[in-house]
Structure formats: C-alpha cells, structure tokens
Write a protein that holds these residues in place. Sequence first.
Motif, PDB file in Angstrom:
ATOM      1  N   LEU A  36      -2.137   0.586   9.632  1.00 52.46           N
ATOM      2  CA  LEU A  36      -2.629   0.851   8.212  1.00 52.46           C
ATOM      3  C   LEU A  36      -1.917   2.184   7.807  1.00 52.46           C
ATOM      4  CD1 LEU A  36      -5.959  -0.511   7.880  1.00 52.46           C
ATOM      5  CD2 LEU A  36      -4.028  -1.499   6.808  1.00 52.46           C
ATOM      6  N   ALA A  37      -1.951   3.179   8.755  1.00 50.40           N
ATOM      7  CA  ALA A  37      -1.409   4.601   8.462  1.00 50.40           C
ATOM      8  C   ALA A  37       0.212   4.451   8.236  1.00 50.40           C
ATOM      9  CB  ALA A  37      -1.684   5.521   9.685  1.00 50.40           C
ATOM     10  N   THR A  38       0.612   3.881   9.369  1.00 50.32           N
ATOM     11  CA  THR A  38       2.136   3.407   9.096  1.00 50.32           C
ATOM     12  C   THR A  38       2.568   2.817   7.727  1.00 50.32           C
ATOM     13  OG1 THR A  38       2.348   3.184  11.548  1.00 50.32           O
ATOM     14  CG2 THR A  38       4.263   2.491  10.118  1.00 50.32           C
ATOM     15  N   LEU A  39       1.855   1.835   7.355  1.00 53.14           N
ATOM     16  CA  LEU A  39       2.004   1.151   6.161  1.00 53.14           C
ATOM     17  C   LEU A  39       1.960   2.140   4.833  1.00 53.14           C
ATOM     18  CD1 LEU A  39       0.357  -2.316   6.792  1.00 53.14           C
ATOM     19  CD2 LEU A  39       3.064  -1.892   6.264  1.00 53.14           C
ATOM     20  N   ALA A  40       0.942   2.992   4.920  1.00 54.63           N
ATOM     21  CA  ALA A  40       0.443   3.773   3.802  1.00 54.63           C
ATOM     22  C   ALA A  40       1.692   4.883   3.552  1.00 54.63           C
ATOM     23  CB  ALA A  40      -0.694   4.828   4.145  1.00 54.63           C
ATOM     24  N   THR A  41       2.430   5.186   4.632  1.00 56.33           N
ATOM     25  CA  THR A  41       3.705   5.936   4.339  1.00 56.33           C
ATOM     26  C   THR A  41       4.590   5.197   3.560  1.00 56.33           C
ATOM     27  OG1 THR A  41       4.822   5.388   6.280  1.00 56.33           O
ATOM     28  CG2 THR A  41       3.324   7.147   6.582  1.00 56.33           C
ATOM     29  N   GLY A  42       4.703   4.022   3.264  1.00 56.00           N
ATOM     30  CA  GLY A  42       5.769   3.528   2.533  1.00 56.00           C
ATOM     31  C   GLY A  42       5.470   3.387   1.109  1.00 56.00           C
ATOM     32  N   PHE A  43       4.370   3.611   0.521  1.00 56.50           N
ATOM     33  CA  PHE A  43       3.965   3.605  -0.886  1.00 56.50           C
ATOM     34  C   PHE A  43       4.477   4.825  -1.482  1.00 56.50           C
ATOM     35  CE2 PHE A  43       0.469   0.787   0.875  1.00 56.50           C
ATOM     36  CZ  PHE A  43       0.732  -0.147  -0.082  1.00 56.50           C
ATOM     37  N   GLU A  44       5.684   4.931  -1.957  1.00 58.93           N
ATOM     38  CA  GLU A  44       6.471   5.817  -2.615  1.00 58.93           C
ATOM     39  C   GLU A  44       6.799   5.221  -3.800  1.00 58.93           C
ATOM     40  OE1 GLU A  44       9.545   7.131   0.075  1.00 58.93           O
ATOM     41  OE2 GLU A  44       8.038   8.235   1.464  1.00 58.93           O
ATOM     42  N   ASP A  45       7.157   6.276  -4.864  1.00 62.50           N
ATOM     43  CA  ASP A  45       7.845   5.828  -6.069  1.00 62.50           C
ATOM     44  C   ASP A  45       9.180   4.927  -6.064  1.00 62.50           C
ATOM     45  OD1 ASP A  45       5.394   6.593  -7.375  1.00 62.50           O
ATOM     46  OD2 ASP A  45       6.346   8.663  -7.921  1.00 62.50           O
ATOM     47  N   ASP A  46       9.915   5.324  -5.121  1.00 63.21           N
ATOM     48  CA  ASP A  46      11.181   4.703  -4.916  1.00 63.21           C
ATOM     49  C   ASP A  46      11.307   3.458  -4.220  1.00 63.21           C
ATOM     50  OD1 ASP A  46      10.552   6.350  -2.756  1.00 63.21           O
ATOM     51  OD2 ASP A  46      12.779   6.877  -2.933  1.00 63.21           O
ATOM     52  N   ASN A  47      10.262   3.109  -3.876  1.00 58.94           N
ATOM     53  CA  ASN A  47      10.281   2.103  -2.818  1.00 58.94           C
ATOM     54  C   ASN A  47      10.235   0.399  -3.707  1.00 58.94           C
ATOM     55  OD1 ASN A  47       9.811  -0.073  -0.870  1.00 58.94           O
ATOM     56  ND2 ASN A  47       8.061   0.860   0.116  1.00 58.94           N
ATOM     57  N   PRO A  48      11.574  -0.197  -3.225  1.00 61.23           N
ATOM     58  CA  PRO A  48      11.737  -1.320  -4.407  1.00 61.23           C
ATOM     59  C   PRO A  48      10.613  -2.678  -3.779  1.00 61.23           C
ATOM     60  CG  PRO A  48      13.403  -1.182  -2.974  1.00 61.23           C
ATOM     61  CD  PRO A  48      12.675   0.028  -2.484  1.00 61.23           C
ATOM     62  N   LYS A  49      10.158  -2.452  -2.646  1.00 60.08           N
ATOM     63  CA  LYS A  49       9.324  -3.701  -2.308  1.00 60.08           C
ATOM     64  C   LYS A  49       7.918  -3.351  -2.020  1.00 60.08           C
ATOM     65  CE  LYS A  49      13.352  -5.791   0.339  1.00 60.08           C
ATOM     66  NZ  LYS A  49      13.876  -6.140   1.482  1.00 60.08           N
ATOM     67  N   GLN A  50       7.479  -2.793  -3.059  1.00 65.53           N
ATOM     68  CA  GLN A  50       5.882  -2.212  -3.069  1.00 65.53           C
ATOM     69  C   GLN A  50       4.878  -3.542  -3.013  1.00 65.53           C
ATOM     70  OE1 GLN A  50       4.825   0.869  -5.555  1.00 65.53           O
ATOM     71  NE2 GLN A  50       5.819   2.492  -4.520  1.00 65.53           N
ATOM     72  N   SER A  51       5.532  -4.733  -3.670  1.00 66.99           N
ATOM     73  CA  SER A  51       4.685  -5.911  -3.775  1.00 66.99           C
ATOM     74  C   SER A  51       4.487  -6.436  -2.164  1.00 66.99           C
ATOM     75  CB  SER A  51       5.223  -6.888  -4.661  1.00 66.99           C
ATOM     76  OG  SER A  51       6.451  -7.002  -4.367  1.00 66.99           O
ATOM     77  N   ALA A  54       2.147  -3.995  -0.432  1.00 63.84           N
ATOM     78  CA  ALA A  54       0.882  -4.335  -0.640  1.00 63.84           C
ATOM     79  C   ALA A  54       0.267  -5.514  -0.083  1.00 63.84           C
ATOM     80  CB  ALA A  54       0.758  -4.360  -1.990  1.00 63.84           C
ATOM     81  N   ALA A  55       1.189  -6.560   0.264  1.00 63.18           N
ATOM     82  CA  ALA A  55       0.550  -7.896   0.755  1.00 63.18           C
ATOM     83  C   ALA A  55       0.555  -7.777   2.203  1.00 63.18           C
ATOM     84  CB  ALA A  55       1.735  -9.042   0.489  1.00 63.18           C
ATOM     85  N   ALA A  56       1.436  -6.924   2.998  1.00 63.02           N
ATOM     86  CA  ALA A  56       1.072  -6.764   4.195  1.00 63.02           C
ATOM     87  C   ALA A  56       0.085  -5.706   4.650  1.00 63.02           C
ATOM     88  CB  ALA A  56       2.583  -5.908   4.882  1.00 63.02           C
ATOM     89  N   THR A  57      -0.286  -4.701   3.747  1.00 63.42           N
ATOM     90  CA  THR A  57      -1.359  -3.788   3.953  1.00 63.42           C
ATOM     91  C   THR A  57      -2.518  -4.751   3.816  1.00 63.42           C
ATOM     92  OG1 THR A  57      -0.138  -2.125   3.035  1.00 63.42           O
ATOM     93  CG2 THR A  57      -2.418  -1.774   3.104  1.00 63.42           C
ATOM     94  N   ALA A  58      -2.634  -5.485   2.709  1.00 60.12           N
ATOM     95  CA  ALA A  58      -3.802  -6.374   2.558  1.00 60.12           C
ATOM     96  C   ALA A  58      -4.158  -7.216   3.912  1.00 60.12           C
ATOM     97  CB  ALA A  58      -3.873  -7.169   1.299  1.00 60.12           C
TER      98      ALA A  58
END
Length: 128
Positions: A36-51, A54-58
Amino acid sequence: MQAYGVREVATGVAILMSHDPTPWILARVGGDALDLATLATGFEDDNPKQSNLAAATAAVAGVTILDVVCAQGLIGQKRLSRPGAFDYSDRSGFARPARTMRGAASDFATPEDFRIPGPLRPWTETRA
C-alpha cells in the motif's frame, strides 16, 4: 517488483507448511502495508493511469483487511482462558495424602549455618 512477488510466494509457502501460521499471516499484513505504501507513491497529478492505480490500491486494501481479520482470529485462539477458569480444589500440593505426611518433619533440626548468628539476634533481657 520481483522481490515483492518472491515475498508473497515465500509467505504463502510458509503459511501452508508451518504448524503455527500466525507469524506468517502477520508477515503478510506487513507486506500488504508495504504494498500500500508503494502504491501510494503513484498518486501524483501527472500519472495518466490513476484509475488503474486506484483499482489496484482497492484490491490490495481488501486483501489487507482479510489478512488482518485472519491474524486477529489466529491470535484470539492463542489467548489464555480467563483467570479462575480452572478448579484445583481437589488438589493439596503434597506428594502423598496429608494423613501419611503428618509428623514427617518432627525430627527436623535447623542446621547451625541456617541460624541467625549470636551478635545479630534480637536483644533480650535474659541474655548475659
């Protein structure tokens, strides 16, 4: 990423092969926290695959919840019973029945080295 997969496989094998899976389930919970900590680092404004993120984090959060519930259940099984749950009223603590042990130490004399030395004994009026 390969090390994360190796960790998951290793804890899974350890859970299946151990007599007590509790520490390995707790290791899975720790691994899930790392995921979860590793996935949290990917939530940035310029990430094109945020959806996708979010699914992987869920999904990982759901697995983490299941692992925590499993760990709590295993730890709950190990808890000791409440105090006073055992009845020892029929036990005396003696090796033999009390009637056979009466007078067993009637000839006991305290050894000299167990006695209080004379200068340390309490003062009495009758001592000279």
